[in-house]
Design a protein around this motif. Structure first.
Motif, mmCIF file in Angstrom:
data_model
loop_
_atom_site.group_PDB
_atom_site.id
_atom_site.type_symbol
_atom_site.label_atom_id
_atom_site.label_comp_id
_atom_site.label_asym_id
_atom_site.label_seq_id
_atom_site.Cartn_x
_atom_site.Cartn_y
_atom_site.Cartn_z
ATOM 1 N N SER A 78 -84.322 -30.332 -58.782
ATOM 2 C CA SER A 78 -84.381 -29.468 -59.958
ATOM 3 C C SER A 78 -84.286 -30.281 -61.239
ATOM 4 O O SER A 78 -84.958 -29.987 -62.233
ATOM 5 C CB SER A 78 -83.252 -28.435 -59.914
ATOM 6 N N LEU A 79 -83.434 -31.294 -61.218
ATOM 7 C CA LEU A 79 -83.251 -32.132 -62.400
ATOM 8 C C LEU A 79 -84.552 -32.828 -62.778
ATOM 9 O O LEU A 79 -84.911 -32.891 -63.962
ATOM 10 C CB LEU A 79 -82.148 -33.159 -62.131
ATOM 11 N N GLN A 80 -85.264 -33.335 -61.786
ATOM 12 C CA GLN A 80 -86.543 -33.988 -62.062
ATOM 13 C C GLN A 80 -87.529 -32.999 -62.685
ATOM 14 O O GLN A 80 -88.270 -33.343 -63.618
ATOM 15 C CB GLN A 80 -87.116 -34.561 -60.765
ATOM 16 N N HIS A 81 -87.506 -31.771 -62.196
ATOM 17 C CA HIS A 81 -88.397 -30.746 -62.744
ATOM 18 C C HIS A 81 -88.015 -30.398 -64.180
ATOM 19 O O HIS A 81 -88.892 -30.259 -65.050
ATOM 20 C CB HIS A 81 -88.338 -29.493 -61.868
ATOM 21 N N ILE A 82 -86.711 -30.277 -64.430
ATOM 22 C CA ILE A 82 -86.230 -29.943 -65.779
ATOM 23 C C ILE A 82 -86.637 -31.030 -66.765
ATOM 24 O O ILE A 82 -87.120 -30.747 -67.874
ATOM 25 C CB ILE A 82 -84.703 -29.768 -65.769
ATOM 26 N N ILE A 83 -86.463 -32.288 -66.374
ATOM 27 C CA ILE A 83 -86.807 -33.407 -67.256
ATOM 28 C C ILE A 83 -88.305 -33.447 -67.503
ATOM 29 O O ILE A 83 -88.765 -33.616 -68.649
ATOM 30 C CB ILE A 83 -86.315 -34.734 -66.645
#
Length: 457
Positions: free
Chosen positions: A189-194
């Protein structure tokens, strides 16, 4: 998760300095606070490097003093007083959602887990600040793995910081294995948010990215875009935990201290004539008893209950003791906040202690108040924590009365009389040290203000 309690118990038994592990000394005095955290001869311990997974240290794990000073100066622009005034509308919007959720529960007289409610609020706020991302945790369960993933990672980091051998043996992922799925999902999810944020114009949102955009790629400042996300990631547990713990603790102690509760209710409801008046500014800052309640919650339930380790760079004198170079040293937050030398009746929730007119007593207490650390490494988010906690508590108290949930739920968060290891104090909000703090409850029932059916104090 009870290291803070062990440190407190051992300090009572052995005195103000004790050996708490190989090459580790814990002190328990205000003099030691200054000697350790305001001393150029000590530096952040090398154990913080064990938390760096991406090769990009954040201000949390950065050891180099000069680089840390530059980085803090840059990152601080996103959370200083000026930035908080600009960010307040976004924060207030999330607090309104929190209030709406309490209102829904009040209509059904449903018990509310304040740790969970405050955690979701804090994470929604800090998600907007760090990534410009609306996690919507308060109203939608889709992203709840973010909360679990961060908690698991914090617990793992704390374990390897206390016992570096775990990482050397490659065992860190075997700690809290039950949360490994949430941790991996959080990373995705973090990769997607960034990626989503980077696809937008820099100033599309008022967040960390837009605030420090002028410094990105500037080698003189020493921060690249890739390093920015290490800082943003650190915001999530750091920004979420402090206010969450302060608010959950304050709800716990207010529900168990009628005199304090009534005094705070009187101040809030007489200061603000209507709900819409509650905002950051002079009126809120003028609520001295509210500030005293927040400080007392931070004292009695420190968000970082453990020991912030430093390492001596050369022989140094700490509270009269000569400590050789290379020694791990620190002051345990929970221990010093419950040291009777500075805080008489340390387990009594007494906001009035912060309002005494005895300047010598106030100075003594402030010298031992360690909720936001000390020195150049002190928490830069202090203004944000006070604003978020103050606004949330003021709005909740203006609109609602509340009481402890009946039955077993009402006891969640309390100590258990007769239980060993310092967990036998019933009226103490229980903390579990995972570098930050885990806690449960209190479960409260909210009633609209003035509801004749309310059993609230």
């Amino acid at each position: 998760m009870s290291l803070h309690l062990a440190a407190y118990s051992d300090s009572k038994k052995y005195g103000p300095v004790l050996r708490h592990g190989p090459n580790k000394l814990i002190f328990n005095s205000a003099t030691a606070l200054r000697d350790i955290y305001n001393n150029e001869k000590t530096n952040k311990s090398r154990v913080y490097l064990l938390t760096v997974a991406s090769g990009k240290p954040s201000i949390f794990s950065m050891l180099d003093v000069r680089k840390h000073r530059n980085r803090r100066k840059i990152i601080g622009q996103a959370i200083n007083d000026k930035a908080m005034r600009a960010f307040e509308p976004a924060m207030a919007e999330q607090i309104e959602i929190f209030i709406q959720q309490l209102s829904i529960s009040s209509r059904e007289s449903a018990p509310v887990d304040m740790t969970e409610r405050c955690k979701l609020l804090g994470m929604d706020i800090v998600g907007l600040l760090a990534f410009g991302c609306a996690l919507n945790l308060q109203t939608d369960p889709t992203n709840l793995h973010v909360v679990t993933g961060i908690a698991v990672k914090a617990y793992q980091h704390n374990c390897i910081m206390q016992c570096p051998l775990l990482q050397k043996l490659g065992l860190e992922n075997f700690v809290e294995r039950s949360g490994s799925e949430a941790r991996l999902k959080f990373a995705e999810s973090l990769q997607h948010i960034i990626a989503t944020r980077l696809s937008e114009p820099i100033h599309a949102r008022d967040d960390l990215y837009s605030t420090i955009a002028a410094h990105l790629g500037n080698t003189a400042d020493g921060i690249e875009t890739s390093e920015l996300w290490s800082e943003a990631l650190f915001f999530l547990p750091a920004g979420g935990d402090t206010a969450t713990t302060a608010m959950a603790s304050l709800f716990f102690y207010l529900s168990r201290n009628p005199r304090v509760y009534e005094k705070l209710v009187t101040e809030i409801r007489s200061t603000f004539k209507q709900y819409e008046d509650i905002k950051g500014g002079q009126q809120l800052a003028g609520c001295r008893y509210l500030r005293a309640c927040i400080d007392e919650a931070l004292r009695i339930t420190p968000p970082v209950a453990g020991t912030l380790w430093r390492e001596t760079c050369e022989p140094v004198v700490i509270d009269g003791h000569v400590v050789p170079a290379g020694t791990q040293v620190g002051v345990n937050s929970y221990s010093i906040h419950h040291n009777e030398e500075y805080f008489p009746r340390p387990f009594e929730f007494d906001p009035d202690r912060w309002l005494v007119k005895d300047e010598a007593q106030l100075s003594l207490m402030n010298s031992a108040f360690f909720a936001f650390s000390l020195g150049s490494r002190a928490c830069a988010g202090k203004s944000m924590a006070y604003l978020e906690t103050g606004l949330t508590m003021a709005k909740a108290i203006w609109l609602f009365d509340f009481e402890i949930a009946p039955g077993e739920l009402g006891a969640v968060g309390e100590g258990i009389p007769g239980k060993g290891g310092e967990r036998g104090r019933r009226n103490e909000f229980q903390l579990y040290d995972t570098f930050g703090s885990r806690h449960d409850g209190p479960y409260l029932i909210f009633h609209p203000r003035g509801d004749p059916l309310s059993g609230a104090v």
